[in-house]
Scaffold this active site. Structure first.
Site, PDB file in Angstrom:
ATOM      1  N   SER A 157      -6.398  -2.974   4.604  1.00  0.00           N
ATOM      2  CA  SER A 157      -6.088  -1.718   5.281  1.00  0.00           C
ATOM      3  C   SER A 157      -7.414  -1.060   5.631  1.00  0.00           C
ATOM      4  O   SER A 157      -8.459  -1.404   5.074  1.00  0.00           O
ATOM      5  CB  SER A 157      -5.322  -0.806   4.313  1.00  0.00           C
ATOM      6  OG  SER A 157      -5.255   0.518   4.801  1.00  0.00           O
ATOM      7  N   TYR A 170      -3.631   3.425  -3.637  1.00  0.00           N
ATOM      8  CA  TYR A 170      -3.573   2.521  -2.476  1.00  0.00           C
ATOM      9  C   TYR A 170      -4.985   2.083  -2.086  1.00  0.00           C
ATOM     10  O   TYR A 170      -5.231   0.912  -1.796  1.00  0.00           O
ATOM     11  CB  TYR A 170      -2.888   3.251  -1.322  1.00  0.00           C
ATOM     12  CG  TYR A 170      -2.616   2.394  -0.100  1.00  0.00           C
ATOM     13  CD1 TYR A 170      -1.499   1.570  -0.029  1.00  0.00           C
ATOM     14  CD2 TYR A 170      -3.466   2.434   1.008  1.00  0.00           C
ATOM     15  CE1 TYR A 170      -1.247   0.797   1.099  1.00  0.00           C
ATOM     16  CE2 TYR A 170      -3.219   1.672   2.143  1.00  0.00           C
ATOM     17  CZ  TYR A 170      -2.105   0.854   2.191  1.00  0.00           C
ATOM     18  OH  TYR A 170      -1.857   0.099   3.311  1.00  0.00           O
TER      19      TYR A 170
HETATM   20  N1  LIG Z   1       1.782   0.507   8.801  1.00  0.00           N
HETATM   21  C1  LIG Z   1       0.511   0.857   8.668  1.00  0.00           C
HETATM   22  O1  LIG Z   1       0.023   1.844   9.268  1.00  0.00           O
HETATM   23  C2  LIG Z   1      -0.397   0.032   7.779  1.00  0.00           C
HETATM   24  C3  LIG Z   1      -1.769   0.348   7.775  1.00  0.00           C
HETATM   25  C4  LIG Z   1      -2.619  -0.386   6.962  1.00  0.00           C
HETATM   26  C5  LIG Z   1      -2.139  -1.421   6.195  1.00  0.00           C
HETATM   27  N2  LIG Z   1      -0.803  -1.696   6.211  1.00  0.00           N
HETATM   28  C6  LIG Z   1      -0.342  -2.796   5.348  1.00  0.00           C
HETATM   29  O2  LIG Z   1       0.446  -3.698   6.105  1.00  0.00           O
HETATM   30  C7  LIG Z   1       1.359  -4.367   5.246  1.00  0.00           C
HETATM   31  C8  LIG Z   1       2.742  -4.364   5.861  1.00  0.00           C
HETATM   32  O3  LIG Z   1       3.201  -3.030   5.930  1.00  0.00           O
HETATM   33  P1  LIG Z   1       4.183  -2.485   7.057  1.00  0.00           P
HETATM   34  O4  LIG Z   1       3.532  -1.289   7.631  1.00  0.00           O
HETATM   35  O5  LIG Z   1       4.648  -3.577   7.919  1.00  0.00           O
HETATM   36  O6  LIG Z   1       5.366  -1.937   6.094  1.00  0.00           O
HETATM   37  P2  LIG Z   1       6.939  -2.084   6.092  1.00  0.00           P
HETATM   38  O7  LIG Z   1       7.399  -1.170   5.005  1.00  0.00           O
HETATM   39  O8  LIG Z   1       7.505  -1.915   7.457  1.00  0.00           O
HETATM   40  O9  LIG Z   1       7.163  -3.601   5.623  1.00  0.00           O
HETATM   41  C9  LIG Z   1       6.810  -4.046   4.340  1.00  0.00           C
HETATM   42  C10 LIG Z   1       7.898  -4.991   3.805  1.00  0.00           C
HETATM   43  O10 LIG Z   1       7.477  -5.465   2.515  1.00  0.00           O
HETATM   44  C11 LIG Z   1       8.608  -5.505   1.673  1.00  0.00           C
HETATM   45  N3  LIG Z   1       8.189  -5.410   0.278  1.00  0.00           N
HETATM   46  C12 LIG Z   1       7.731  -4.307  -0.375  1.00  0.00           C
HETATM   47  N4  LIG Z   1       7.493  -4.601  -1.650  1.00  0.00           N
HETATM   48  C13 LIG Z   1       7.803  -5.911  -1.832  1.00  0.00           C
HETATM   49  C14 LIG Z   1       7.772  -6.780  -2.952  1.00  0.00           C
HETATM   50  N5  LIG Z   1       7.410  -6.347  -4.165  1.00  0.00           N
HETATM   51  N6  LIG Z   1       8.142  -8.075  -2.777  1.00  0.00           N
HETATM   52  C15 LIG Z   1       8.552  -8.526  -1.564  1.00  0.00           C
HETATM   53  N7  LIG Z   1       8.621  -7.723  -0.471  1.00  0.00           N
HETATM   54  C16 LIG Z   1       8.241  -6.436  -0.602  1.00  0.00           C
HETATM   55  C17 LIG Z   1       9.438  -4.300   2.099  1.00  0.00           C
HETATM   56  O11 LIG Z   1      10.812  -4.443   1.701  1.00  0.00           O
HETATM   57  C18 LIG Z   1       9.250  -4.288   3.597  1.00  0.00           C
HETATM   58  O12 LIG Z   1      10.294  -4.980   4.276  1.00  0.00           O
HETATM   59  C19 LIG Z   1       1.233  -3.673   3.879  1.00  0.00           C
HETATM   60  O13 LIG Z   1       0.433  -4.449   3.019  1.00  0.00           O
HETATM   61  C20 LIG Z   1       0.549  -2.367   4.207  1.00  0.00           C
HETATM   62  O14 LIG Z   1      -0.188  -1.863   3.124  1.00  0.00           O
HETATM   63  C21 LIG Z   1       0.078  -1.000   6.980  1.00  0.00           C
END
Ligand SMILES: NC(=O)c1ccc[n+]([C@@H]2O[C@H](COP(=O)([O-])OP(=O)(O)OC[C@H]3O[C@@H](n4cnc5c(N)ncnc54)[C@H](O)[C@@H]3O)[C@@H](O)[C@H]2O)c1
Length: 265
Positions: A157, A170
């Site tokens: 991130s 985080y």
């Molecule tokens: N969206 C953003 O702005 C952003 C920014 C930086 C980093 N990220 C990172 O990107 C990655 C994906 O996030 P996203 O934004 O697509 O989120 P999201 O919530 O849309 O998708 C994440 C998915 O992971 C699943 N999940 C959560 N915990 C779990 C577990 N213990 N075991 C299996 N599945 C699990 C959830 O059910 C969900 O479907 C994450 O690692 C997040 O930290 C996101």
């Protein structure tokens, strides 16, 4: 962007995804977090480029929806990546030949500074973002090492690059993902493996971004004021699939910001 649009804050980027036909033909990959957001978009991109994806999520409902869209090359596995039995089941479903692993599942904290973080939140955020990532790597690495090939992409991130993008838990978890990625890239550099990470900026997904702290809100919102634009999940899938594919050849230990330039601010 016009001045008026800029004044409203970061806008969703426009872009048109273009498939690279056959880029993942015959490849077998594991994608965690495949039920939503960046994980779903990555699974979709790989399947449409010819690969087989073992898609992992805690939500059966979300996975059913993805499976209905992606068809028979998408194999849904309901599992919690913090659970060792669940991880064993994921790797069993993938089989002996695992070409790639995208560690995408992750959760946010509540933007709290260290003195406000409760132990349960700390354990949960570190458990999913760091330990879950570690457990999946540990489970697939012996199979990749045996074949002398494999690509792993972890999702860090902007909060893995600096202190101003999220709360303490985080931020600590994502800095640790960066460390785990670099250590592993170094350790296996002569073993045919490539291990990289993508550091997303703001992305439009279902991830929860609540502020449970006045201090956290005041400080983090200052950092967020520098976000140039919000990406679509498919834009992150583009960066992740690039590193997973053979196009990523010669890239190992890279922490690739995919953030429209936020990290340059
Ligand atoms: N969206 C953003 O702005 C952003 C920014 C930086 C980093 N990220 C990172 O990107 C990655 C994906 O996030 P996203 O934004 O697509 O989120 P999201 O919530 O849309 O998708 C994440 C998915 O992971 C699943 N999940 C959560 N915990 C779990 C577990 N213990 N075991 C299996 N599945 C699990 C959830 O059910 C969900 O479907 C994450 O690692 C997040 O930290 C996101």
């Amino acid at each position: 962007m016009s001045d008026a649009a800029a004044a409203q804050g970061p806008q969703l980027q426009e872009w048109t995804e273009k498939i690279t036909e056959g880029r993942f033909d015959g490849k077998n990959l594991i994608v965690t977090g495949a039920g939503s957001g960046i994980g779903r978009a990555t699974a979709s991109r790989i399947v449409r480029e010819g690969g087989r994806v073992v898609g992992v999520d805690v939500s059966r409902e979300r996975l059913d929806d993805v499976a209905a869209e992606l068809g028979e090359r998408f194999h849904p596995i309901v599992a919690d990546i913090t659970d060792e039995e669940g991880v064993a089941g994921i790797v069993d479903a993938a089989g002996a030949t695992i070409d790639g692993l995208a560690n995408i599942a992750g959760i946010m904290d509540r933007m709290q500074p260290t003195h406000e973080v409760d132990r349960a939140l700390w354990d949960r955020v570190l458990g999913v973002n760091l330990t879950g990532t570690f457990l999946l790597m540990q489970a697939v690495l012996p199979r990749m090492l045996e074949r002398g090939t494999g690509a792993i992409v972890n999702v860090a991130s902007e909060a893995g690059l600096r202190g101003s993008a999220a709360g303490a838990a985080y931020t600590a978890s994502k800095h640790a993902v960066v460390g785990l990625t670099k250590s592993s890239a170094f350790m296996y550099a002569n073993s045919g493996l490539r291990i990289n990470a993508v550091a997303p900026g703001g992305v439009a997904t279902n991830i929860e971004g609540t502020f449970a702290s006045e201090l956290g809100a005041a400080r983090v919102q200052r950092g967020m004021a520098l976000i140039p634009s919000i990406a679509q999940a498919s834009q992150l899938a583009s960066s992740i699939s690039y590193l997973l594919s053979d196009d990523g050849t010669n890239l190992n230990g890279v922490i690739l910001p995919s953030d429209g330039g936020w990290s340059a601010a």
